[in-house]
Design a protein around this motif. Structure first.
Motif, PDB file in Angstrom:
ATOM      1  N   HIS A  20       0.834  -1.207   0.000  1.00 48.39           N
ATOM      2  CA  HIS A  20       0.000   0.000   0.000  1.00 48.39           C
ATOM      3  C   HIS A  20       0.866   1.254   0.000  1.00 48.39           C
ATOM      4  O   HIS A  20       0.620   2.195   0.778  1.00 48.39           O
ATOM      5  CB  HIS A  20      -0.944  -0.011   1.206  1.00 48.39           C
ATOM      6  CG  HIS A  20      -1.930  -1.136   1.176  1.00 48.39           C
ATOM      7  ND1 HIS A  20      -3.047  -1.117   0.375  1.00 48.39           N
ATOM      8  CD2 HIS A  20      -1.942  -2.334   1.816  1.00 48.39           C
ATOM      9  CE1 HIS A  20      -3.724  -2.245   0.535  1.00 48.39           C
ATOM     10  NE2 HIS A  20      -3.078  -2.994   1.406  1.00 48.39           N
ATOM     11  N   ARG A  21       1.826   1.263  -0.857  1.00 50.10           N
ATOM     12  CA  ARG A  21       2.761   2.379  -0.932  1.00 50.10           C
ATOM     13  C   ARG A  21       2.043   3.702  -1.184  1.00 50.10           C
ATOM     14  O   ARG A  21       2.465   4.760  -0.712  1.00 50.10           O
ATOM     15  CB  ARG A  21       3.779   2.113  -2.043  1.00 50.10           C
ATOM     16  CG  ARG A  21       4.958   3.053  -2.088  1.00 50.10           C
ATOM     17  CD  ARG A  21       5.946   2.620  -3.151  1.00 50.10           C
ATOM     18  NE  ARG A  21       6.454   1.277  -2.885  1.00 50.10           N
ATOM     19  CZ  ARG A  21       7.286   0.623  -3.708  1.00 50.10           C
ATOM     20  NH1 ARG A  21       7.664   1.193  -4.838  1.00 50.10           N
ATOM     21  NH2 ARG A  21       7.711  -0.586  -3.397  1.00 50.10           N
ATOM     22  N   GLU A  22       0.928   3.639  -1.917  1.00 48.17           N
ATOM     23  CA  GLU A  22       0.209   4.859  -2.275  1.00 48.17           C
ATOM     24  C   GLU A  22      -0.418   5.541  -1.057  1.00 48.17           C
ATOM     25  O   GLU A  22      -0.784   6.713  -1.112  1.00 48.17           O
ATOM     26  CB  GLU A  22      -0.875   4.547  -3.309  1.00 48.17           C
ATOM     27  CG  GLU A  22      -2.123   3.862  -2.781  1.00 48.17           C
ATOM     28  CD  GLU A  22      -1.939   2.385  -2.431  1.00 48.17           C
ATOM     29  OE1 GLU A  22      -2.881   1.790  -1.875  1.00 48.17           O
ATOM     30  OE2 GLU A  22      -0.872   1.826  -2.733  1.00 48.17           O
ATOM     31  N   SER A  57      10.433   5.729  -2.914  1.00 49.02           N
ATOM     32  CA  SER A  57      10.451   7.137  -3.358  1.00 49.02           C
ATOM     33  C   SER A  57       9.644   8.047  -2.430  1.00 49.02           C
ATOM     34  O   SER A  57       9.182   9.110  -2.842  1.00 49.02           O
ATOM     35  CB  SER A  57       9.921   7.258  -4.800  1.00 49.02           C
ATOM     36  OG  SER A  57      10.719   6.496  -5.679  1.00 49.02           O
ATOM     37  N   LYS A  58       9.468   7.620  -1.187  1.00 49.48           N
ATOM     38  CA  LYS A  58       8.753   8.439  -0.210  1.00 49.48           C
ATOM     39  C   LYS A  58       9.742   9.239   0.625  1.00 49.48           C
ATOM     40  O   LYS A  58      10.897   8.848   0.811  1.00 49.48           O
ATOM     41  CB  LYS A  58       7.901   7.547   0.706  1.00 49.48           C
ATOM     42  CG  LYS A  58       6.813   6.775  -0.017  1.00 49.48           C
ATOM     43  CD  LYS A  58       5.763   7.701  -0.618  1.00 49.48           C
ATOM     44  CE  LYS A  58       4.665   6.913  -1.318  1.00 49.48           C
ATOM     45  NZ  LYS A  58       3.616   7.787  -1.868  1.00 49.48           N
ATOM     46  N   CYS A  87      -2.293   7.708   5.081  1.00 50.73           N
ATOM     47  CA  CYS A  87      -3.607   8.335   4.897  1.00 50.73           C
ATOM     48  C   CYS A  87      -4.610   7.773   5.905  1.00 50.73           C
ATOM     49  O   CYS A  87      -4.521   6.606   6.299  1.00 50.73           O
ATOM     50  CB  CYS A  87      -4.119   8.089   3.488  1.00 50.73           C
ATOM     51  SG  CYS A  87      -3.065   8.747   2.184  1.00 50.73           S
ATOM     52  N   ASP A  88      -5.558   8.598   6.309  1.00 58.98           N
ATOM     53  CA  ASP A  88      -6.597   8.140   7.227  1.00 58.98           C
ATOM     54  C   ASP A  88      -7.349   6.953   6.623  1.00 58.98           C
ATOM     55  O   ASP A  88      -7.554   6.875   5.406  1.00 58.98           O
ATOM     56  CB  ASP A  88      -7.581   9.259   7.523  1.00 58.98           C
ATOM     57  CG  ASP A  88      -6.985  10.328   8.428  1.00 58.98           C
ATOM     58  OD1 ASP A  88      -5.957  10.050   9.089  1.00 58.98           O
ATOM     59  OD2 ASP A  88      -7.530  11.449   8.470  1.00 58.98           O
ATOM     60  N   ALA A 117      -5.947  -4.980   7.858  1.00 58.55           N
ATOM     61  CA  ALA A 117      -7.121  -4.100   7.838  1.00 58.55           C
ATOM     62  C   ALA A 117      -7.198  -3.278   6.559  1.00 58.55           C
ATOM     63  O   ALA A 117      -8.283  -2.903   6.115  1.00 58.55           O
ATOM     64  CB  ALA A 117      -7.109  -3.164   9.055  1.00 58.55           C
ATOM     65  N   LEU A 118      -6.055  -3.016   5.937  1.00 58.60           N
ATOM     66  CA  LEU A 118      -6.044  -2.230   4.699  1.00 58.60           C
ATOM     67  C   LEU A 118      -6.515  -3.038   3.500  1.00 58.60           C
ATOM     68  O   LEU A 118      -6.799  -2.479   2.442  1.00 58.60           O
ATOM     69  CB  LEU A 118      -4.639  -1.687   4.444  1.00 58.60           C
ATOM     70  CG  LEU A 118      -4.102  -0.709   5.501  1.00 58.60           C
ATOM     71  CD1 LEU A 118      -2.647  -0.359   5.216  1.00 58.60           C
ATOM     72  CD2 LEU A 118      -4.957   0.551   5.550  1.00 58.60           C
TER      73      LEU A 118
END
Length: 226
Positions: free
Chosen positions: A16-18, A41-42, A69-70, A132-133
């Motif tokens: 879930h890199r995004e 790349s973060k 992200c929430d 959970a994601l």
């Protein structure tokens, strides 16, 4: 939203890199680990121990933290075309919720409804090791309305309850809901009356119950593979 811990950190990094806003490191990584992090790349920020402890609110971060992200809940209506949905009623411990989410995802449940006004999803993501994601999770505290609407879709409602029928003697219906209640309060009678069947786990020794997450894993496996 801050999540931390090595296992969930690399799970999110790979799958879930995004969702990652920023990465925080509070230790020297192995070369292979750092290479994986750089490839994301973060933005990477180094933290000292005190800053990391503050960000993790004293939790065991293992030197790996990230801002993500929430969490976005799904609408419970999205689960009406599924076959197996879990409802967690009045379970507040994020460790238990996370363990249940992880088992539900691993065993093949279709979605989870958290019957609560709010849940600390950063903790659930962490204790589920990131599962959970990848799970459809809805938040809705109007459980009676939820049950009525699922009944209209021909769902068979099972409740985990003391004295319920031995799960190994149950032939699960195709479309079903399993309700798990808290260890302290269980499931209120007004909800049990809406259920079609109560189920439980036969104990072979003189002990009255299992931890809710352990009980769930047994019931869930039977519901899917029974």
């Amino acid at each position: 939203m801050i999540v931390y811990g090595k296992q969930v950190f690399f799970y999110i990094l790979e799958k879930h890199r995004e969702k990652i806003n920023e990465i925080y490191l509070a230790k020297e990584c192995e070369k292979s680990e750092f290479s994986r992090i750089v490839k994301s790349s973060k933005k990477i920020k180094k933290l000292d121990f005190k800053a990391a402890q503050s960000l993790a609110r004293g939790g065991n971060h293992q030197g790996f933290l990230m801002d993500v992200c929430d969490f976005e809940f799904c609408d419970f209506n999205e689960l009406k075309d599924k076959n197996f949905v879990i409802i967690l009623y009045n379970i507040s411990d994020v460790g238990n919720i996370g363990a249940i989410v992880r088992s539900a995802y691993a065993l093949g449940a279709d979605g989870i409804i958290l019957a609560a006004k709010s849940v600390a999803m950063d903790g659930v993501i962490r204790t589920s090791s990131g599962a959970a994601l990848d799970m459809k999770i809805a938040l809705n505290d109007d459980i009676l309305t939820v049950l009525n609407e699922f009944k209209q879709k021909q769902f068979h409602i099972y409740a985990s309850a003391s004295g319920g029928k031995n799960i190994h003697q149950v032939i699960p219906q195709k479309k079903k809901i399993l309700i798990m209640g808290s260890e302290g309060f269980g499931i209120p009678n007004k909800i049990l009356k809406k259920c079609d069947e109560c189920v439980g786990i036969k104990m072979h020794n003189d002990f009255d119950s299992l931890n809710v997450s352990a009980a769930f894993a047994i019931l869930c496996d039977r519901m899917i593979n029974g």
